[in-house]
Design a protein around this motif. Structure first.
Motif, mmCIF file in Angstrom:
data_model
loop_
_atom_site.group_PDB
_atom_site.id
_atom_site.type_symbol
_atom_site.label_atom_id
_atom_site.label_comp_id
_atom_site.label_asym_id
_atom_site.label_seq_id
_atom_site.Cartn_x
_atom_site.Cartn_y
_atom_site.Cartn_z
ATOM 1 N N SER A 3 2.223 -0.023 -4.827
ATOM 2 C CA SER A 3 3.269 -0.735 -5.116
ATOM 3 C C SER A 3 4.049 -0.512 -4.766
ATOM 4 C CB SER A 3 3.643 -0.634 -7.072
ATOM 5 O OG SER A 3 2.100 -1.098 -7.694
ATOM 6 N N GLU A 4 5.189 -0.396 -4.673
ATOM 7 C CA GLU A 4 6.407 -1.025 -3.984
ATOM 8 C C GLU A 4 7.339 -0.342 -5.283
ATOM 9 O OE1 GLU A 4 7.981 -2.143 -0.473
ATOM 10 O OE2 GLU A 4 6.372 -0.589 0.903
ATOM 11 N N VAL A 5 8.259 0.753 -5.253
ATOM 12 C CA VAL A 5 8.828 1.003 -6.715
ATOM 13 C C VAL A 5 10.045 1.788 -6.252
ATOM 14 C CG1 VAL A 5 7.190 0.689 -7.813
ATOM 15 C CG2 VAL A 5 8.518 2.650 -7.547
ATOM 16 N N ARG A 6 11.876 1.384 -6.940
ATOM 17 C CA ARG A 6 12.660 2.236 -6.643
ATOM 18 C C ARG A 6 12.921 3.783 -7.532
ATOM 19 N NH1 ARG A 6 17.648 1.055 -7.878
ATOM 20 N NH2 ARG A 6 17.661 0.797 -9.827
ATOM 21 N N VAL A 24 3.522 3.362 -4.556
ATOM 22 C CA VAL A 24 2.864 4.111 -5.299
ATOM 23 C C VAL A 24 1.683 3.937 -5.245
ATOM 24 C CG1 VAL A 24 2.740 4.115 -7.551
ATOM 25 C CG2 VAL A 24 4.850 4.358 -6.920
ATOM 26 N N PRO A 25 0.063 4.102 -4.733
ATOM 27 C CA PRO A 25 -1.419 4.166 -4.688
ATOM 28 C C PRO A 25 -1.608 3.411 -6.399
ATOM 29 C CG PRO A 25 -1.007 6.099 -3.921
ATOM 30 C CD PRO A 25 1.021 5.683 -4.347
ATOM 31 N N ASP A 26 -2.644 2.568 -5.666
ATOM 32 C CA ASP A 26 -3.455 2.429 -6.954
ATOM 33 C C ASP A 26 -3.874 3.501 -7.133
ATOM 34 O OD1 ASP A 26 -2.337 -0.388 -6.661
ATOM 35 O OD2 ASP A 26 -3.967 -0.840 -5.933
ATOM 36 N N VAL A 72 -5.835 2.235 -14.906
ATOM 37 C CA VAL A 72 -6.261 3.414 -14.849
ATOM 38 C C VAL A 72 -7.783 3.166 -13.324
ATOM 39 C CG1 VAL A 72 -5.849 4.235 -16.857
ATOM 40 C CG2 VAL A 72 -7.987 2.731 -16.775
ATOM 41 N N GLY A 73 -7.949 4.199 -13.228
ATOM 42 C CA GLY A 73 -8.958 4.403 -11.874
ATOM 43 C C GLY A 73 -10.468 4.654 -12.625
#
Ligand SMILES: NC(=O)c1ccc[n+]([C@@H]2O[C@H](COP(=O)([O-])OP(=O)(O)OC[C@H]3O[C@@H](n4cnc5c(N)ncnc54)[C@H](O)[C@@H]3O)[C@@H](O)[C@H]2O)c1
Ligand SMILES: [Zn+2]
Ligand SMILES: [Zn+2]
Length: 361
Positions: A3-6, A24-26, A72-73
């Motif tokens: 994800s790309e987040v602020r 932010v990686p999965d 969750v992973g």
């Protein structure tokens, strides 16, 4: 898909922080992706910006957060998507020498996400206290996400994740304050006021708040201080002795992080009393003590890391105390702000205008 987040990034010592895009990686094995709903501005974030914690810039700031688990992973069983969680900067590993001795509240190898969050060019970020939650989403070790009752509003619940837990735990876990004790708390910010509220709840018969800002002393009384001392106009050691029949307090909590307040805490104790240091010093600070005073006064000097808390035990407990009206968690929230107002919140913190500014998303 990452994800790309602020998010709020601190790039250089002392420089203003900025809202930037962060990747932010999965979640991988053992990790949880959390959609942050609220994150408090703690003095420790400011210590990071000032380079007082370490030099591992750029930092992804923010660490007093509540939110909802988004994904969750593999292998994660403790939390599931949709859970309302408070993020913890301690997730006991279960294997280090402290955990192995049955003392997980000191865990020396606490878990964090294995994958790094980065800037868009791939530069890895150092998340504050292994969290980094001035961000729309953050990646943590699943053990850092502690499920609590979702009846608590996120802006109050998140504060349990650091300052409130640190102050509360310093009194209840580290010092073991109980009914009838006398307690002094140096520094009546968010951490100190949580210590004051905890001492009142634990049955301390005197709870003395010390600060250099009259506004802070007024708030300290609202949290349960029975007496307050303005250390700008009064010598706090003498004032505390005067308030305790000339003997000093059983427990003195230092919640500022300065040599002079640590020494005041040291000298304001009764014989065999306990000093608990919660305030974070910068690496240049030193204190000098005559050995005879150290020995002759007896008792204990105890640094308190995160209130010696066990998040899975203590976070739901604090939220329940709040929901049942016995602990005024929401009173710590002075204001809610937007993500791009963190630097202004630092300035207001430094001017003493707030207990906690809380970013809401
Ligand atoms: N040990 C831990 O696990 C832990 C966790 C969270 C925060 N902290 C640390 O606790 C400290 C307090 O954090 P906070 O968020 O409450 O900060 P804050 O800025 O809200 O509060 C600090 C208070 O200290 C007062 N103060 C400053 N100089 C003083 C003096 N000489 N005498 C008396 N009071 C004085 C200020 O007026 C202010 O009210 C910080 O150093 C922070 O990094 C430690
Ligand atoms: Zn451990
Ligand atoms: Zn903090």
């Amino acid at each position: 898909m990452a994800s790309e987040v602020r998010a709020v990034v601190s790039r250089a010592k002392g420089a203003p922080v900025a809202t930037e895009t962060v990747v932010v990686p999965d979640p991988g094995p053992g990790e949880a992706l959390v959609r942050v709903q609220a994150c408090g501005v703690c003095h420790t974030d400011l210590h990071y910006r000032e380079g007082a914690i370490n030099d591992e810039f750029p930092f992804l700031l923010g660490h007093e957060a509540a939110g909802e688990v988004e994904a969750v992973g593999d292998g994660v069983t403790g939390v599931a998507p949709g859970d309302f969680v408070v993020l913890a900067w301690r997730a006991p590993c279960g294997r280090c020498r402290s955990c192995a001795r049955g003392r997980p509240w000191y865990c020396f190898d606490s878990a964090n996400a294995a994958q790094r969050m980065t800037l868009p060019d791939g530069t890895p970020l150092s998340p504050a206290l292994g969290i980094g939650a001035f961000a729309e989403k953050t990646l943590v070790a699943a053990g850092q996400a502690v499920k609590v009752d979702r009846a608590a509003p996120p802006e109050a619940a998140g504060l349990v994740g650091c300052g409130v837990m640190a102050g509360f735990g310093a009194v209840v876990n580290t010092a073991g304050v109980g009914r009838g004790d006398t307690v002094a708390v140096f520094g009546c910010g968010g951490v100190g006021d949580a210590a004051i509220a905890a001492a009142a709840l634990a049955g301390a018969r005197k709870v003395i708040g010390v600060d250099i800002d009259p506004r802070k002393l007024e708030w300290a009384r609202q949290f349960g201080a029975t007496d307050t001392v303005d250390a700008r106009s009064t010598d706090p050691v003498e004032a505390i002795r005067a308030l305790t029949g000339g003997v000093g307090v059983d427990v003195a909590v230092e919640a500022v992080g300065r040599p002079e307040t640590l020494l005041q805490a040291f000298y304001s104790r009764d014989l065999a009393g306990t000093v608990v240091q919660v305030g974070v010093p910068d690496p240049t600070m030193t204190v000098e003590l005559p050995m005879i005073e150290f020995f002759g006064r007896g008792g204990a000097l105890k640094p308190s890391w995160y209130g010696d808390c066990l998040p899975s035990r203590d976070f739901p407990m604090l939220i329940d105390l709040f929901l049942s009206g016995r602990f005024a968690l929401d009173r710590f929230v002075s204001e809610t702000i937007a993500l791009d107002q963190v630097d202004e919140a630092f300035a207001r913190m430094q001017r003493g205008e707030v207990l906690r500014s809380v970013v809401v998303f």
